[in-house]
Design a protein around this motif. Structure first.
Motif, PDB file in Angstrom:
ATOM      1  N   GLN A   1      -3.890   7.515  -2.913  1.00 29.26           N
ATOM      2  CA  GLN A   1      -3.984   6.159  -2.402  1.00 29.26           C
ATOM      3  C   GLN A   1      -2.651   5.457  -2.675  1.00 29.26           C
ATOM      4  O   GLN A   1      -2.373   5.070  -3.799  1.00 29.26           O
ATOM      5  CB  GLN A   1      -5.130   5.421  -3.112  1.00 29.26           C
ATOM      6  CG  GLN A   1      -5.465   4.081  -2.533  1.00 29.26           C
ATOM      7  CD  GLN A   1      -6.341   4.174  -1.296  1.00 29.26           C
ATOM      8  OE1 GLN A   1      -6.792   5.265  -0.950  1.00 29.26           O
ATOM      9  NE2 GLN A   1      -6.564   3.063  -0.628  1.00 29.26           N
ATOM     10  N   PRO A   2      -1.802   5.325  -1.672  1.00 24.95           N
ATOM     11  CA  PRO A   2      -0.535   4.639  -1.975  1.00 24.95           C
ATOM     12  C   PRO A   2      -0.804   3.148  -2.153  1.00 24.95           C
ATOM     13  O   PRO A   2      -1.658   2.583  -1.480  1.00 24.95           O
ATOM     14  CB  PRO A   2       0.325   4.887  -0.739  1.00 24.95           C
ATOM     15  CG  PRO A   2      -0.553   5.455   0.307  1.00 24.95           C
ATOM     16  CD  PRO A   2      -1.908   5.679  -0.246  1.00 24.95           C
ATOM     17  N   VAL A   3      -0.075   2.502  -3.070  1.00 22.40           N
ATOM     18  CA  VAL A   3      -0.211   1.051  -3.202  1.00 22.40           C
ATOM     19  C   VAL A   3       0.476   0.398  -2.017  1.00 22.40           C
ATOM     20  O   VAL A   3       1.275   1.043  -1.321  1.00 22.40           O
ATOM     21  CB  VAL A   3       0.372   0.537  -4.545  1.00 22.40           C
ATOM     22  CG1 VAL A   3      -0.401   1.135  -5.702  1.00 22.40           C
ATOM     23  CG2 VAL A   3       1.858   0.861  -4.655  1.00 22.40           C
ATOM     24  N   ALA A   4       0.182  -0.882  -1.814  1.00 23.60           N
ATOM     25  CA  ALA A   4       0.670  -1.575  -0.618  1.00 23.60           C
ATOM     26  C   ALA A   4       2.179  -1.424  -0.419  1.00 23.60           C
ATOM     27  O   ALA A   4       2.664  -1.189   0.685  1.00 23.60           O
ATOM     28  CB  ALA A   4       0.290  -3.061  -0.676  1.00 23.60           C
TER      29      ALA A   4
ATOM     30  N   LEU B   1       3.070   1.954   0.851  1.00 23.64           N
ATOM     31  CA  LEU B   1       2.618   2.129   2.227  1.00 23.64           C
ATOM     32  C   LEU B   1       3.572   1.440   3.189  1.00 23.64           C
ATOM     33  O   LEU B   1       3.889   1.965   4.256  1.00 23.64           O
ATOM     34  CB  LEU B   1       1.206   1.553   2.370  1.00 23.64           C
ATOM     35  CG  LEU B   1       0.506   1.933   3.674  1.00 23.64           C
ATOM     36  CD1 LEU B   1       0.338   3.433   3.762  1.00 23.64           C
ATOM     37  CD2 LEU B   1      -0.856   1.263   3.733  1.00 23.64           C
TER      38      LEU B   1
END
Lengths: 228, 228
Positions: free
Chosen positions: B71-74, B77
């Motif tokens: 899950q990449p952080v914002a 991303l």
């Protein structure tokens, strides 16, 4: 969770269709505005281009939210990434149509001898954009390939326009400005066709997982021909 | 996990710099090949464009892997999404340079009166591409803004080239084909500048989270002016 995600993907499709419709609108209005010398149509193009830009931002935001919300599976990620790429091409299509409308406002001396090519280019290009978006929404790979093939029609009209313009310049009948402006307009139509092909290539990617550019398609076709 | 991710982001930067260098190579070789009538330089362009396309695919794959892995952080991303968008612009830059080289192979009668504008456009465009990539890798927002401003230089040269070509056509000294070909080449240079600006806009997005297109920048500037 999955239902919500699917609902959001469905909404993404809705927004892409809307953006595609705005593109068709500006393509036809810019060309008809030019060929019919109709400033009202050109004004519609001017007002619609910012809407296309706004749609791009909206859909970008939707895509990033979808990617961040949950771990998307590979197929969803391809779909969302394809959407992200497609909207860039659609935003450029809006810009090309605006550029056509901008020239159309000031062009003088245009007469009907170029209408055949320009009208045909604009109609093909608009159909290609519609087809490309539909192929994404309906996950129709054959339709995507059909769009890619249609680009030959647009390119052929561009080449013929260029030849006509060379004759025009030689004859000296029309102003040089008109000749260069018409070449630019034909070029913008050709670029719209290219962007529609790009969209179709991203549809292929969304469905198959492979992104094949035109150069690679031509290369593959050439190799297949040589193997025979 | 984070260390590995950071290492992969660092590798992404390395690949983007390599792709940017290939773009600079084809921009300068296509223009020098044209202006010096040097077919070897044009051949280099022809051979390098597929490498640029290959780099685009490599970096795309890296980006999708990065997005899928965890899950990449914002912020990550945004960085990865910006990279995905930037490589499309770089791939188009490669195509524009190829188009210039393609015309250059067949152009006849070109003389030095256009060298000033064409050389200046190509140099500015190449610098803009380098600057844009560097601004991404170094997360340098000011450099990104500088690239966006540089586009005025390229656009001005294009307008002046167009005026020169109008005079050329009027004088009837050069062939119509040459005039149209030179307009196309100037247009391709102008497009390269536009793509470099697009890259800079994605850098701004990666750093600030906001994607501001040129039209919006101009609109904002206009409104600020009106408020005074």
């Amino acid at each position: 969770m999955r239902n919500r995600f699917d609902a959001q993907l469905a909404q993404l499709n809705v927004e892409l269709i809307k953006m595609g419709s705005l593109c068709e609108l500006v393509i036809s209005n810019s060309m008809n505005g030019l060929l019919e010398d109709n400033d009202e149509l050109l004004k519609i193009v001017e007002e619609t281009d910012p809407e296309i830009d706004e749609k791009e931002r909206e859909i970008e935001t939707m895509c990033f939210k979808l990617m961040l919300q949950q771990q998307p599976v590979a197929r969803d990620l391809r779909t969302i990434s394809a959407a992200l790429k497609m909207i860039t091409d659609m935003e450029r299509i809006g810009d090309q149509a605006s550029d056509i409308a901008e020239i159309a406002k000031y062009i003088e001396g245009e007469d009907s001898k170029h209408h055949t090519h320009l009208k045909a280019m604009a109609e093909s290009a608009a159909d290609m954009v519609t087809g490309a978006i539909r192929s994404f929404v309906e996950r129709d790979l054959d339709l995507a390939y059909e769009v890619m093939r249609s680009d030959d029609v647009v390119d052929r009209h561009f080449d013929e326009m260029r030849e006509d313009l060379i004759s025009m310049i030689r004859s000296g009948e029309d102003s040089p400005e008109l000749c260069l402006d018409l070449l630019m307009i034909a070029k913008y139509c050709e670029r719209i066709g290219d962007h529609a092909v790009n969209i179709a290539e991203w549809v292929e990617f969304a469905i198959t997982g492979v992104h094949i550019s035109e150069e690679l398609r031509n290369e593959n076709a050439k190799q297949k021909g040589e193997e025979r």
